[in-house]
Design an enzyme around this catalytic site. Structure first.
Site, short mmCIF file in Angstrom:
data_model
loop_
_atom_site.label_atom_id
_atom_site.label_comp_id
_atom_site.label_asym_id
_atom_site.label_seq_id
_atom_site.Cartn_x
_atom_site.Cartn_y
_atom_site.Cartn_z
N LYS A 52 21.57 39.10 50.90
CA LYS A 52 22.36 38.65 52.32
C LYS A 52 22.18 39.90 53.18
CE LYS A 52 26.63 38.10 54.74
NZ LYS A 52 28.30 38.14 54.46
N ASP B 207 26.55 33.70 52.57
CA ASP B 207 27.84 33.98 51.73
C ASP B 207 28.64 32.66 51.17
OD1 ASP B 207 29.32 33.27 54.03
OD2 ASP B 207 29.61 35.24 54.65
#
Length: 337
Positions: A244, A263
């Site tokens: 991420k 996420d």
């Protein structure tokens, strides 16, 4: 200093949305609907009306070049010609806010492909991706691990105060440039960062600074010119950088518009609104992470990361509450994200 202006409509840039949605963590409210940040060796202030972006820049006194024959950039990164500052603030603003990208056309494109986007996005126009300095962006998102926006901003501010170069003040508020990798390589840095409350992230920042300093800052900027997958894999070699964080850096500073940071919130959107996986993906594994990104890249096209930022912001701003005077952040939501 007088305000200057650029013709930029709110549909192309909404400052209050873009500067608060978790891309950059150093912009401060410095007046009525006014934002300021230490950026590229100057204190840049911005405000806007429905048709124009207003700006002014304050340069530090130390920005003056001593030798008139030097046509260079000084230690602040400020351009000079014959000892005179070249005010490249317009160039900086256009680059930083990616103003060459027509956001209105992109909203129309995404709306034609995605009924969910078409229904919700008109109330959230002007949300665009910044084109930040890759080093600042990288360190900021290493700080984002298991953290909330308010605390990330405080950590980044403390980092700049402790290791950055002071540029001056606006009123009573001091502003500091973001420290280069070389400032964060000494052995004492990790301990100082821990004392500032960085926790385990102190080690990651220190080690990553050493790697980047050894490779040269041009290495990070050079990732703008390689394919997305190659840039993503290169970032994963750094300490404290997972998929991420790597995607955030790719999207927000390395020109990878197809990069989609994933996420649990994005995963829930994918399953709820886009029927992603149909129950096949029970947890956010590496395979699921890649599949979600590919799903949105197929739906939204080569600017999927930009579209994702708008969708994520729509969810984010649902947790704001308006009152008569200002916008107050719901702290309980921040603690959960």
């Amino acid at each position: 200093m007088e305000w200057k202006k650029l013709p930029v409509p709110l549909s192309e840039l909404c400052l209050s949305s873009v500067l608060r949605c978790g891309q950059s963590f150093r912009w401060k409210s410095s007046g009525n609907d006014e934002w300021s940040c230490a950026l590229s060796g100057r204190i840049l202030s911005l405000k806007q009306d429905p048709t124009h972006l207003y700006y002014r820049a304050v340069f530090p006194s130390s920005a003056v070049v001593m030798k008139e024959e030097d046509n260079i950039k000084n230690e602040h990164g400020i351009k000079h010609e014959n000892g005179v500052i070249v005010d490249d603030t317009v160039e900086l603003i256009r680059d930083y806010f990616n103003l060459s990208v027509n956001l209105t056309e992109l909203y129309e494109k995404w709306s034609s492909r995605d009924p969910h986007f078409k229904k919700k996005a008109p109330a959230f126009t002007g949300i665009r991706m910044l084109r930040q300095d890759p080093w600042e962006n990288l360190v900021s998102f290493i700080c984002s691990s298991n953290n909330n926006i308010s605390r990330i901003g405080q950590m980044v501010e403390n980092l700049c105060i402790t290791f950055g170069t002071p540029l001056g003040q606006l009123g009573e508020t001091p502003y500091y440039d973001f420290p280069p990798p070389s400032q964060l390589t000494p052995a004492s840095v990790e301990g100082k960062l821990r004392n500032l409350g960085f926790g385990y992230r102190a080690k990651y920042i220190h080690q990553t600074a050493q790697i980047v300093a050894a490779r040269g800052e041009d290495w990070l900027h050079g990732l703008r010119y390689v394919p997305y997958r190659e840039a993503h894999e290169a970032l994963l070699e750094l300490q404290g950088v997972g998929p991420k964080v790597a995607d955030c850096v790719c999207l927000m500073s390395l020109d990878k518009k197809e990069s989609v940071p994933v996420d649990t919130h994005v995963w829930q959107i994918a399953m709820r609104d886009y029927k992603f996986g149909k129950g096949k993906h029970k947890s956010l594994t590496k395979a699921t992470y890649l599949a979600i990104g590919d799903h949105f890249r197929e739906l939204w096209g080569e600017e999927a990361g930009w579209a994702h930022s708008v969708r994520a912001s729509i969810g984010f701003y649902r947790f704001y509450e308006w009152n008569a005077d200002n916008l107050r952040l719901n702290r309980s939501y921040l603690q959960r994200t």
